[in-house]
Write an enzyme that holds these catalytic residues in place. Structure first.
Site, short mmCIF file in Angstrom:
data_model
loop_
_atom_site.label_atom_id
_atom_site.label_comp_id
_atom_site.label_asym_id
_atom_site.label_seq_id
_atom_site.Cartn_x
_atom_site.Cartn_y
_atom_site.Cartn_z
N SER A 61 3.59 -4.99 23.92
CA SER A 61 4.55 -4.60 24.97
C SER A 61 4.71 -5.67 26.05
CB SER A 61 4.11 -3.28 25.60
OG SER A 61 2.82 -3.46 26.14
N GLY A 69 1.67 -1.64 3.79
CA GLY A 69 0.98 -2.88 3.43
C GLY A 69 1.71 -3.99 4.18
N GLY A 100 3.90 -5.62 14.24
CA GLY A 100 3.64 -7.05 14.03
C GLY A 100 4.30 -7.54 12.75
N ASP A 101 4.29 -6.70 11.72
CA ASP A 101 4.93 -7.07 10.45
C ASP A 101 6.44 -7.18 10.64
OD1 ASP A 101 2.36 -6.67 9.42
OD2 ASP A 101 2.81 -4.60 8.82
N ASP A 119 1.00 4.33 2.47
CA ASP A 119 0.46 4.70 3.79
C ASP A 119 0.44 6.22 3.93
OD1 ASP A 119 0.33 2.02 4.38
OD2 ASP A 119 1.87 2.05 5.94
N ASN A 171 0.84 -1.21 0.00
CA ASN A 171 0.00 0.00 0.00
C ASN A 171 0.86 1.24 0.00
OD1 ASN A 171 -2.39 -1.49 0.45
ND2 ASN A 171 -2.08 -1.46 2.66
O1 RIB Z 1 0.42 -3.51 9.54
C1 RIB Z 1 0.56 -2.18 9.17
C2 RIB Z 1 0.07 -1.97 7.77
O2 RIB Z 1 -1.33 -2.19 7.73
C3 RIB Z 1 0.27 -0.56 7.23
O3 RIB Z 1 1.50 -0.39 6.60
C4 RIB Z 1 -0.94 -0.37 6.32
O4 RIB Z 1 -0.60 -0.31 4.96
C5 RIB Z 1 -1.88 -1.52 6.63
O5 RIB Z 1 -1.91 -2.41 5.62
#
Ligand code: RIB
Length: 298
Positions: free
Chosen positions: A216, A39, A244-245, A13, A11
């Site tokens: 946390s 994304g 999380g990513d 952002d 994406n």
């Molecule tokens: O997990 C964060 C992401 O969620 C952001 O970068 C946004 O694009 C959404 O997809």
């Protein structure tokens, strides 16, 4: 395993930071504004690359102005890209408040019609493959069916939440956050003990390994039926977007290097914590040497 592939969303952002998040019908003034690629898929690919492994990313952009910005960023991040083009690039509107809490609205754009047919020649073997759920679930199912025949190791982040039985049962590790774990297990998680119980329910239901990301509070791992809790690395968070990513990407890099789940979770916990100390998703993701410095106590 020989390398890492990431299959998922990308994406642009649009991030606004304000003192407090708006409530329904309210307008608040932002003090900062950023435009970055994001994304969940692209973020995980950047986290993999920054933590020491050059990944290949499979995604779908639009035929628009944002696509060019994103491609340039991803190339600079040392990512091999297998990109297809649809009509519009996905867009995420992200509001962040001073406490670090955020609200995200996503327009899927081309992510929403990414299909396995976009990549007819893809052949992935003996790889760690990372999925998230911002592309159609059918596409993930189709990829998984193809990937399972070739000795791949599948890590799925069930985010945004959706309990697709086929995906959940055919992933080697699931990495829900606290909310997703509650939904998957059908119980509340208010303590580490609750997380332990939830991990057993999820493992029982879907017969796989689970890492519950507790923010946390750290992570709870249920791997091959052995349950362990790992503390978080303490930082002052300004924006948790993408943490999380970052965890998933960093975990995959360290797991490829070591094959050791415990070491990889410790590494990923530090990387995810560091990612919350700056604004945006991947711009704040740390590099491998920053994580190692902390592990070595420097
Ligand atoms: O997990 C964060 C992401 O969620 C952001 O970068 C946004 O694009 C959404 O997809």
């Amino acid at each position: 395993m020989k390398d890492i592939k990431v299959i998922g969303s990308v994406n642009i952002d649009i991030i606004m930071s304000s003192q407090k998040l708006p409530t329904t019908g309210e307008t608040v003034k932002a003090d900062k504004y950023y435009l970055y690629p994001g994304g969940k898929g692209a973020n995980q690919a950047v986290a993999v690359s920054r933590t020491g492994v050059r990944p290949e990313f499979f995604g779908k952009l639009g035929n628009d102005y944002f696509a060019e910005i994103i491609i340039n960023y991803l190339k600079k991040e040392n990512i091999d890209i297998a990109i297809k083009y649809g009509q519009n690039t996905g867009i995420a509107m992200i509001n962040v408040e001073a406490s670090g809490r955020n609200m995200i609205t996503v327009y899927p754009g081309s992510n929403g019609n990414m299909s396995i047919d976009d990549f007819p020649d893809v052949r992935i073997k003996n790889s760690i493959v990372l999925f998230q759920q911002e592309i159609p679930l059918k596409t993930i199912r189709d990829f998984i069916t193809k990937l399972r025949e070739d000795g791949n190791f599948i890590i799925t982040d069930p985010s945004p939440y959706s309990a697709d039985k086929y995906i959940l049962e055919n992933s080697d590790i699931l990495t829900p956050n606290q909310t997703e774990a509650q939904l998957l297990a059908g119980c509340d998680i208010n303590s580490i003990e609750d997380a332990r119980k939830a991990s057993e329910i999820i493992r029982g239901k879907y017969r796989n390994n689970v890492i519950i990301k507790l923010g946390s509070r750290g992570s709870l791992v249920n791997y091959n039926g052995e349950i362990k809790y790992f503390r978080a690395y303490a930082v002052k968070a300004v924006d948790t977007t993408g943490a999380g990513d970052c965890f998933n990407g960093a975990f995959a890099s360290e797991f490829l290097r070591t094959g050791d789940v415990d070491k990889s979770v410790e590494f990923a916990n530090i990387a995810a914590a560091l990612s919350t100390t700056g604004y945006g998703a991947f711009p704040s993701f740390p590099y491998q040497n920053q994580v190692i410095r902390i592990q070595e106590g420097n």
